[in-house]
Design an enzyme around this catalytic site. Sequence first.
Site, mmCIF file in Angstrom:
data_model
loop_
_atom_site.group_PDB
_atom_site.id
_atom_site.type_symbol
_atom_site.label_atom_id
_atom_site.label_comp_id
_atom_site.label_asym_id
_atom_site.label_seq_id
_atom_site.Cartn_x
_atom_site.Cartn_y
_atom_site.Cartn_z
ATOM 1 N N SER A 7 0.847 -1.197 0.000
ATOM 2 C CA SER A 7 0.000 0.000 0.000
ATOM 3 C C SER A 7 0.874 1.235 0.000
ATOM 4 O O SER A 7 1.617 1.495 0.951
ATOM 5 C CB SER A 7 -0.897 0.022 1.239
ATOM 6 O OG SER A 7 -1.389 1.342 1.411
ATOM 7 N N HIS A 32 -1.107 -1.335 -4.363
ATOM 8 C CA HIS A 32 -2.379 -1.048 -3.685
ATOM 9 C C HIS A 32 -2.493 0.464 -3.474
ATOM 10 O O HIS A 32 -1.665 1.075 -2.813
ATOM 11 C CB HIS A 32 -2.414 -1.792 -2.344
ATOM 12 C CG HIS A 32 -3.712 -1.705 -1.616
ATOM 13 N ND1 HIS A 32 -4.790 -2.522 -1.903
ATOM 14 C CD2 HIS A 32 -4.117 -0.906 -0.610
ATOM 15 C CE1 HIS A 32 -5.802 -2.226 -1.096
ATOM 16 N NE2 HIS A 32 -5.418 -1.235 -0.297
ATOM 17 N N ASP A 34 -4.756 3.457 -2.035
ATOM 18 C CA ASP A 34 -5.829 3.741 -1.077
ATOM 19 C C ASP A 34 -6.431 5.111 -1.343
ATOM 20 O O ASP A 34 -5.791 6.139 -1.123
ATOM 21 C CB ASP A 34 -5.274 3.687 0.352
ATOM 22 C CG ASP A 34 -5.062 2.258 0.808
ATOM 23 O OD1 ASP A 34 -6.003 1.459 0.706
ATOM 24 O OD2 ASP A 34 -3.937 1.948 1.261
ATOM 25 N N MET A 36 -9.249 7.807 -0.383
ATOM 26 C CA MET A 36 -10.126 8.187 0.740
ATOM 27 C C MET A 36 -10.692 9.577 0.511
ATOM 28 O O MET A 36 -9.997 10.458 -0.010
ATOM 29 C CB MET A 36 -9.340 8.173 2.054
ATOM 30 C CG MET A 36 -8.645 6.852 2.328
ATOM 31 S SD MET A 36 -7.903 6.821 3.954
ATOM 32 C CE MET A 36 -6.922 5.313 3.844
ATOM 33 N N HIS A 65 -8.278 0.712 -4.088
ATOM 34 C CA HIS A 65 -9.206 0.483 -2.972
ATOM 35 C C HIS A 65 -9.948 1.787 -2.672
ATOM 36 O O HIS A 65 -9.374 2.710 -2.093
ATOM 37 C CB HIS A 65 -8.367 0.015 -1.755
ATOM 38 C CG HIS A 65 -9.140 -0.230 -0.513
ATOM 39 N ND1 HIS A 65 -8.525 -0.408 0.716
ATOM 40 C CD2 HIS A 65 -10.475 -0.329 -0.268
ATOM 41 C CE1 HIS A 65 -9.441 -0.613 1.641
ATOM 42 N NE2 HIS A 65 -10.627 -0.559 1.079
ATOM 43 N N MET A 67 -12.216 3.981 -0.716
ATOM 44 C CA MET A 67 -12.886 4.196 0.580
ATOM 45 C C MET A 67 -13.600 5.527 0.475
ATOM 46 O O MET A 67 -13.225 6.521 1.097
ATOM 47 C CB MET A 67 -11.843 4.176 1.703
ATOM 48 C CG MET A 67 -11.333 2.766 1.984
ATOM 49 S SD MET A 67 -9.769 2.762 2.863
ATOM 50 C CE MET A 67 -8.653 2.941 1.471
ATOM 51 N N MET A 138 -11.229 -6.271 5.500
ATOM 52 C CA MET A 138 -10.419 -5.315 6.264
ATOM 53 C C MET A 138 -10.086 -5.910 7.639
ATOM 54 O O MET A 138 -10.973 -6.397 8.344
ATOM 55 C CB MET A 138 -11.166 -3.995 6.467
ATOM 56 C CG MET A 138 -11.423 -3.187 5.213
ATOM 57 S SD MET A 138 -9.943 -2.753 4.284
ATOM 58 C CE MET A 138 -9.016 -1.792 5.489
ATOM 59 N N ASP A 176 -6.392 -6.619 4.248
ATOM 60 C CA ASP A 176 -5.790 -5.274 4.284
ATOM 61 C C ASP A 176 -5.842 -4.722 5.704
ATOM 62 O O ASP A 176 -6.921 -4.555 6.260
ATOM 63 C CB ASP A 176 -6.581 -4.377 3.325
ATOM 64 C CG ASP A 176 -6.011 -2.969 3.184
ATOM 65 O OD1 ASP A 176 -4.930 -2.698 3.741
ATOM 66 O OD2 ASP A 176 -6.653 -2.153 2.502
ATOM 67 N N GLY A 177 -4.641 -4.433 6.238
ATOM 68 C CA GLY A 177 -4.566 -3.785 7.546
ATOM 69 C C GLY A 177 -3.732 -4.566 8.540
ATOM 70 O O GLY A 177 -4.084 -5.679 8.927
ATOM 71 N N GLY A 178 -2.589 -4.008 8.921
ATOM 72 C CA GLY A 178 -1.776 -4.608 9.981
ATOM 73 C C GLY A 178 -1.059 -5.888 9.582
ATOM 74 O O GLY A 178 -0.669 -6.670 10.447
ATOM 75 N N SER A 199 2.724 -0.224 6.072
ATOM 76 C CA SER A 199 3.866 0.157 6.894
ATOM 77 C C SER A 199 4.911 -0.954 6.960
ATOM 78 O O SER A 199 6.106 -0.668 6.934
ATOM 79 C CB SER A 199 3.408 0.573 8.285
ATOM 80 O OG SER A 199 2.415 -0.277 8.754
HETATM 81 C C1 DX5 Z 1 -6.308 1.398 5.538
HETATM 82 C C2 DX5 Z 1 -5.812 1.107 4.149
HETATM 83 C C3 DX5 Z 1 -4.688 0.155 4.114
HETATM 84 C C4 DX5 Z 1 -3.451 0.633 4.831
HETATM 85 C C5 DX5 Z 1 -2.645 -0.561 5.207
HETATM 86 O O1 DX5 Z 1 -7.466 2.130 5.468
HETATM 87 O O2 DX5 Z 1 -6.852 0.547 3.367
HETATM 88 O O3 DX5 Z 1 -4.383 -0.251 2.791
HETATM 89 O O4 DX5 Z 1 -2.671 1.510 4.075
HETATM 90 O O5 DX5 Z 1 -1.557 -0.137 5.948
HETATM 91 P P1 DX5 Z 1 -0.865 -1.060 7.049
HETATM 92 O O6 DX5 Z 1 -0.330 -2.264 6.334
HETATM 93 O O7 DX5 Z 1 0.179 -0.182 7.606
HETATM 94 O O8 DX5 Z 1 -1.939 -1.442 8.035
HETATM 95 ZN ZN ZN Z 2 -6.360 -0.433 1.411
#
Ligand code: DX5
Ligand code: ZN
Length: 216
Positions: A7, A32, A34, A36, A65, A67, A138, A176-178, A199
């Site tokens: 991402s 990826h 993101d 928003m 993605h 959002m 998610m 996706d996430g963490g 990250s």
């Molecule tokens: C969160 C995003 C993710 C995010 C993931 O809303 O959709 O794609 O960037 O980042 P990490 O891997 O740091 O959780």
């Molecule tokens: Zn995402």
Amino acid sequence: MLKLAPSILSADFVNLERDIRALAPAGADYVHVDVMDGIFVPNITIGIPVTAAIKRVSALPLDVHLMIDRPIRYVEAFCRAGADLLTLHVEADTPENTLAALRQIRDLGVHPAVSVKPKTPAEAVLPFLDLCDMILVMTVEPGFGGQIFMADMMPKLRTIREWIDRRNPGCELEVDGGVNVETAKLCVEAGANVLVAGSAWFKAEDPAAFAAAIKR
Ligand code: DX5
Ligand code: ZN
């Protein structure tokens, strides 16, 4: 085959081209992106012109993605900007509009996908499963990178994997996430085949070693 989708929310935006060009050689499979809007989620990130710019320098397919609220308003623009996969949130509009948006994406030659937030039950993807080439689960509340992985989403992932295998076996299942080397194992065990990492990828001293460790 397990796929990795870094991402770029965690990339260095001043050096975005450099960071994007480094993805494929290090073992990434998708980029990826993101998107928003400050309404569907409490953050504002990348839009249509930046997505189009990323497309120009990316050797990899763009996994976009969205959002954003009522994404049907913008799916055509993101398809034309170069999305290869385009993901909408089921919570972002009525089921009728989500169906119409997915069909529009398909008609534009792009792979349609839906995503569910952590509090949304697995069942919410069922009306869309046959129309999708990917489902995104998610494992953090969407809005920000760098949050803690929600391991309690693994039963939801397993349930959706069973439905995919039965009804639409070609469909991908993304998380996706963490995601990091440890949490990736849980996701793969629960049936995911595409992992987003923001990250963890961009903070890794050696992203190629990170990718190899996840895919091992
Ligand atoms: C969160 C995003 C993710 C995010 C993931 O809303 O959709 O794609 O960037 O980042 P990490 O891997 O740091 O959780
Ligand atoms: Zn995402």
